[in-house]
Design an enzyme around this catalytic site. Structure first.
Site, mmCIF file in Angstrom:
data_model
loop_
_atom_site.group_PDB
_atom_site.id
_atom_site.type_symbol
_atom_site.label_atom_id
_atom_site.label_comp_id
_atom_site.label_asym_id
_atom_site.label_seq_id
_atom_site.Cartn_x
_atom_site.Cartn_y
_atom_site.Cartn_z
ATOM 1 N N LYS A 11 -20.419 40.050 96.278
ATOM 2 C CA LYS A 11 -20.321 39.172 95.311
ATOM 3 C C LYS A 11 -19.384 38.079 95.445
ATOM 4 C CE LYS A 11 -22.305 42.873 92.379
ATOM 5 N NZ LYS A 11 -22.048 43.685 90.911
ATOM 6 N N TYR A 51 -31.475 40.516 88.635
ATOM 7 C CA TYR A 51 -30.966 41.439 87.614
ATOM 8 C C TYR A 51 -31.949 41.746 86.183
ATOM 9 C CZ TYR A 51 -26.384 42.040 89.824
ATOM 10 O OH TYR A 51 -25.531 42.523 90.642
ATOM 11 N N HIS A 121 -22.925 44.707 95.524
ATOM 12 C CA HIS A 121 -24.332 45.336 95.074
ATOM 13 C C HIS A 121 -24.889 46.163 96.081
ATOM 14 C CE1 HIS A 121 -28.104 45.616 93.223
ATOM 15 N NE2 HIS A 121 -28.447 45.413 94.483
ATOM 16 N N GLU A 132 -35.705 43.645 96.059
ATOM 17 C CA GLU A 132 -34.445 42.885 96.127
ATOM 18 C C GLU A 132 -34.345 42.194 97.590
ATOM 19 O OE1 GLU A 132 -31.143 45.486 95.364
ATOM 20 O OE2 GLU A 132 -31.857 45.719 93.221
HETATM 21 P P1 IDP Z 1 -24.362 48.827 89.941
HETATM 22 O O1 IDP Z 1 -23.820 47.551 90.431
HETATM 23 O O2 IDP Z 1 -23.246 49.874 90.089
HETATM 24 O O3 IDP Z 1 -25.611 49.195 90.445
HETATM 25 P P2 IDP Z 1 -25.613 48.268 87.232
HETATM 26 O O4 IDP Z 1 -25.484 49.263 86.011
HETATM 27 O O5 IDP Z 1 -26.800 48.049 87.842
HETATM 28 O O6 IDP Z 1 -24.457 48.510 88.443
HETATM 29 O O7 IDP Z 1 -24.974 46.994 86.906
HETATM 30 C C1 IDP Z 1 -25.024 45.679 87.505
HETATM 31 C C2 IDP Z 1 -23.768 45.066 87.378
HETATM 32 O O8 IDP Z 1 -23.422 44.634 86.111
HETATM 33 C C3 IDP Z 1 -22.376 45.882 87.754
HETATM 34 O O9 IDP Z 1 -22.417 45.983 89.002
HETATM 35 C C4 IDP Z 1 -21.247 45.189 87.105
HETATM 36 O O10 IDP Z 1 -21.022 43.946 87.714
HETATM 37 C C5 IDP Z 1 -21.961 44.836 85.709
HETATM 38 N N1 IDP Z 1 -21.840 45.798 84.498
HETATM 39 C C6 IDP Z 1 -22.626 46.776 84.683
HETATM 40 N N2 IDP Z 1 -22.256 47.554 83.575
HETATM 41 C C7 IDP Z 1 -21.591 47.006 82.902
HETATM 42 C C8 IDP Z 1 -20.789 46.983 81.470
HETATM 43 O O11 IDP Z 1 -20.768 47.921 80.822
HETATM 44 N N3 IDP Z 1 -19.762 45.965 81.246
HETATM 45 C C9 IDP Z 1 -19.513 44.755 82.081
HETATM 46 N N4 IDP Z 1 -20.206 44.632 83.187
HETATM 47 C C10 IDP Z 1 -20.958 45.462 83.576
HETATM 48 MG MG MG Z 2 -27.756 48.394 89.846
#
Ligand code: IDP
Ligand code: MG
Length: 141
Positions: A11, A51, A121, A132
């Site tokens: 990222k 996303y 990611h 993706e």
């Molecule tokens: P992951 O990247 O671990 O798979 P995801 O739930 O898919 O997590 O969320 C995508 C991205 O969104 C996360 O990597 C993080 O940057 C952001 N994110 C996820 N949940 C939250 C939250 O509750 N608050 C703020 N940012 C979040």
């Molecule tokens: Mg994710």
């Protein structure tokens, strides 16, 4: 098991902090192959597609802004169980909770921001990986 492919993103915070080499080192020393690697600034079309599952969540606008704020590096990695394996290397979403030894646990921290900045990611399933890879490497998807 058969070899899998996963889509990894370094990222914009990883690029800005000069952590590309450290993160790619962990991926390579784990033993995964890098099939493709490209640095560019994401378009809003790529980010809204990538996303889509998070659209409407409170952090979504901040997430799209964060991911478009500078160049990122998109990688296709390959190996047995690489989807789960890279998520294990990455650690928990929240860097405060991510275990030491993981990319997020060792190299990221929380900031007073509306979105969690967590360096990487990794696709979360075979379906996500195929979708993706098609977004970031349409010529290879
Ligand atoms: P992951 O990247 O671990 O798979 P995801 O739930 O898919 O997590 O969320 C995508 C991205 O969104 C996360 O990597 C993080 O940057 C952001 N994110 C996820 N949940 C939250 C939250 O509750 N608050 C703020 N940012 C979040
Ligand atoms: Mg994710």
């Amino acid at each position: 098991m058969t070899a899998q492919r996963t889509l990894v993103l370094l990222k914009p915070d990883a690029v800005q902090r000069g952590l590309r080499g450290e993160i790619i080192r962990r991926l390579e020393t784990k033993g995964y192959e890098i099939l493709a690697l490209a640095q560019r600034t994401a378009t809003s079309e790529e980010l809204t597609a990538h996303y889509a599952e998070h659209e409407g969540k409170p952090f979504y606008p901040g997430l799209v802004e964060y991911m478009g704020a500078g160049p990122l590096v998109a990688i296709i990695a390959e190996g047995e169980s690489v989807i789960a394996g890279f998520r294990s290397l990455a650690g928990a979403t929240n860097p405060t909770e991510a275990m030491p030894g993981t990319i997020r646990g060792d190299l990221a921290r929380e900031w007073d921001l509306p979105v969690i900045q967590n360096l990487v990611h990794g696709s979360d399933s075979e379906e996500s990986a195929a979708r993706e890879i098609g977004i970031w490497f349409p010529e290879l998807g």
